[in-house]
Each structure stands twice: as C-alpha cells, then as structure tokens.
Design a protein around this motif. Structure first.
Motif, PDB file in Angstrom:
ATOM      1  N   ARG A  86       0.863  -1.187   0.000  1.00 42.99           N
ATOM      2  CA  ARG A  86       0.000   0.000   0.000  1.00 42.99           C
ATOM      3  C   ARG A  86       0.892   1.228   0.000  1.00 42.99           C
ATOM      4  N   GLN A  87       0.375   2.299  -0.544  1.00 37.36           N
ATOM      5  CA  GLN A  87       1.125   3.546  -0.597  1.00 37.36           C
ATOM      6  C   GLN A  87       0.778   4.384   0.625  1.00 37.36           C
ATOM      7  N   LEU A  88       1.797   4.940   1.261  1.00 41.77           N
ATOM      8  CA  LEU A  88       1.620   5.822   2.409  1.00 41.77           C
ATOM      9  C   LEU A  88       1.960   7.244   1.996  1.00 41.77           C
ATOM     10  N   ALA A  89       1.112   8.178   2.361  1.00 43.72           N
ATOM     11  CA  ALA A  89       1.398   9.582   2.095  1.00 43.72           C
ATOM     12  C   ALA A  89       2.428  10.075   3.100  1.00 43.72           C
ATOM     13  N   LEU A  90       3.461  10.744   2.615  1.00 44.92           N
ATOM     14  CA  LEU A  90       4.468  11.325   3.488  1.00 44.92           C
ATOM     15  C   LEU A  90       4.215  12.819   3.585  1.00 44.92           C
ATOM     16  N   SER A  91       4.233  13.341   4.800  1.00 40.16           N
ATOM     17  CA  SER A  91       4.017  14.767   5.041  1.00 40.16           C
ATOM     18  C   SER A  91       5.352  15.451   5.244  1.00 40.16           C
ATOM     19  N   GLY A  92       5.538  16.611   4.620  1.00 36.37           N
ATOM     20  CA  GLY A  92       6.748  17.391   4.824  1.00 36.37           C
ATOM     21  C   GLY A  92       6.723  18.035   6.200  1.00 36.37           C
ATOM     22  N   VAL A  93       7.788  17.834   6.980  1.00 38.75           N
ATOM     23  CA  VAL A  93       7.867  18.419   8.326  1.00 38.75           C
ATOM     24  C   VAL A  93       8.950  19.496   8.404  1.00 38.75           C
ATOM     25  N   ALA A  94       9.888  19.476   7.465  1.00 40.94           N
ATOM     26  CA  ALA A  94      10.963  20.474   7.364  1.00 40.94           C
ATOM     27  C   ALA A  94      11.551  20.301   5.967  1.00 40.94           C
ATOM     28  N   PRO A  95      12.330  21.267   5.496  1.00 39.69           N
ATOM     29  CA  PRO A  95      12.920  21.099   4.163  1.00 39.69           C
ATOM     30  C   PRO A  95      13.702  19.788   4.057  1.00 39.69           C
ATOM     31  N   GLY A  96      13.275  18.920   3.136  1.00 36.91           N
ATOM     32  CA  GLY A  96      13.938  17.641   2.933  1.00 36.91           C
ATOM     33  C   GLY A  96      13.602  16.567   3.939  1.00 36.91           C
ATOM     34  N   GLU A  97      12.674  16.825   4.853  1.00 36.93           N
ATOM     35  CA  GLU A  97      12.283  15.836   5.865  1.00 36.93           C
ATOM     36  C   GLU A  97      10.796  15.537   5.749  1.00 36.93           C
ATOM     37  N   TYR A  98      10.488  14.235   5.716  1.00 34.56           N
ATOM     38  CA  TYR A  98       9.108  13.778   5.568  1.00 34.56           C
ATOM     39  C   TYR A  98       8.829  12.697   6.595  1.00 34.56           C
ATOM     40  N   GLN A  99       7.552  12.525   6.928  1.00 38.31           N
ATOM     41  CA  GLN A  99       7.186  11.478   7.883  1.00 38.31           C
ATOM     42  C   GLN A  99       5.816  10.907   7.553  1.00 38.31           C
ATOM     43  N   ALA A 100       5.576   9.708   8.065  1.00 41.98           N
ATOM     44  CA  ALA A 100       4.267   9.058   7.951  1.00 41.98           C
ATOM     45  C   ALA A 100       4.096   8.180   9.176  1.00 41.98           C
ATOM     46  N   ARG A 101       2.866   7.901   9.525  1.00 38.66           N
ATOM     47  CA  ARG A 101       2.545   6.995  10.629  1.00 38.66           C
ATOM     48  C   ARG A 101       1.565   5.955  10.119  1.00 38.66           C
ATOM     49  N   PHE A 102       1.703   4.753  10.654  1.00 35.57           N
ATOM     50  CA  PHE A 102       0.739   3.715  10.334  1.00 35.57           C
ATOM     51  C   PHE A 102       0.754   2.701  11.468  1.00 35.57           C
ATOM     52  N   ALA A 103      -0.305   1.928  11.559  1.00 40.20           N
ATOM     53  CA  ALA A 103      -0.417   0.885  12.584  1.00 40.20           C
ATOM     54  C   ALA A 103      -0.586  -0.456  11.880  1.00 40.20           C
ATOM     55  N   THR A 104      -0.068  -1.507  12.514  1.00 38.21           N
ATOM     56  CA  THR A 104      -0.215  -2.839  11.940  1.00 38.21           C
ATOM     57  C   THR A 104      -0.398  -3.864  13.050  1.00 38.21           C
ATOM     58  N   MET A 105      -1.061  -4.944  12.722  1.00 42.85           N
ATOM     59  CA  MET A 105      -1.216  -6.081  13.628  1.00 42.85           C
ATOM     60  C   MET A 105      -0.463  -7.292  13.097  1.00 42.85           C
ATOM     61  N   ILE A 106       0.313  -7.097  12.039  1.00 44.93           N
ATOM     62  CA  ILE A 106       1.005  -8.201  11.378  1.00 44.93           C
ATOM     63  C   ILE A 106       2.468  -8.231  11.819  1.00 44.93           C
ATOM     64  N   SER A 107       2.864  -9.312  12.483  1.00 46.71           N
ATOM     65  CA  SER A 107       4.255  -9.474  12.912  1.00 46.71           C
ATOM     66  C   SER A 107       5.115  -9.899  11.742  1.00 46.71           C
ATOM     67  N   GLY A 108       6.382  -9.502  11.782  1.00 40.69           N
ATOM     68  CA  GLY A 108       7.342  -9.902  10.762  1.00 40.69           C
ATOM     69  C   GLY A 108       8.077  -8.720  10.181  1.00 40.69           C
ATOM     70  N   ALA A 109       8.737  -8.961   9.044  1.00 40.07           N
ATOM     71  CA  ALA A 109       9.530  -7.928   8.378  1.00 40.07           C
ATOM     72  C   ALA A 109       8.646  -7.087   7.458  1.00 40.07           C
ATOM     73  N   HIS A 110       8.687  -5.796   7.656  1.00 41.77           N
ATOM     74  CA  HIS A 110       7.947  -4.835   6.842  1.00 41.77           C
ATOM     75  C   HIS A 110       8.968  -4.047   6.026  1.00 41.77           C
ATOM     76  N   ARG A 111       8.697  -3.881   4.728  1.00 40.00           N
ATOM     77  CA  ARG A 111       9.594  -3.130   3.847  1.00 40.00           C
ATOM     78  C   ARG A 111       8.941  -1.821   3.437  1.00 40.00           C
ATOM     79  N   PHE A 112       9.773  -0.801   3.314  1.00 43.04           N
ATOM     80  CA  PHE A 112       9.321   0.524   2.897  1.00 43.04           C
ATOM     81  C   PHE A 112      10.229   1.009   1.770  1.00 43.04           C
TER      82      PHE A 112
END
Length: 82
Positions: free
Chosen positions: A20-46
């Motif tokens: 799934r695509q996550l929207a990243l929000s700009g927090v400072a010049p060149g810095e972005y962030q996103a938050r998400f929650a999951t109930m699935i254990s294991g390796a997550h790739r971004f």
C-alpha cells in the motif's frame, strides 16, 4: 517546478506481500514522515521515492529501501514460566 513541489511517497509491503502507498508529510525542508499501525508481525519493507528540486535547483529523483521488524507483544517472561 519549485522546491515547494518536491514529493515523497512510501510503498509499504507487509510480511504477507500486500503493498500500500503511504502519504508522506513534509515536516521540514527535505524531511518527511508518515505513521501507520499494523497487527502483522514480521519484516515490513518501505520503498521511499522522492522527486523534485534540490537546494541548488537541480531536478532529482531518489529511492531508498528501509526495513522494520514488528513483533507481537507478550507479557510472558523470556524462557516461559517465571
């Protein structure tokens, strides 16, 4: 294109292979962030993809791969019985 038009997105792939695509929000010049929650254990790739103008006015595109391990919370002490 202006520096204010820089964009960044993250494609999240969970351990089951669903993406799934996550929207990243700009927090400072060149810095972005996103938050998400999951109930699935294991390796997550971004897969982070960014494009826009550098501070010097040069057009750029960048990709970066990050990984995170998610575990299930347990109140049992390590090794079983207390």
């Amino acid at each position: 294109m202006q520096a204010s038009e820089n964009t960044a997105v993250a494609i999240h792939t969970d351990p089951n292979g669903s993406s799934r695509q996550l929207a990243l929000s700009g927090v400072a010049p060149g810095e972005y962030q996103a938050r998400f929650a999951t109930m699935i254990s294991g390796a997550h790739r971004f897969r982070i993809k960014a494009s826009g103008l550098s501070a010097r006015g040069q057009v750029f595109t960048r990709e970066h791969l990050l990984s995170a391990i998610v575990g299930r919370r347990t109140d049992d002490p390590p090794g079983g019985d207390p």
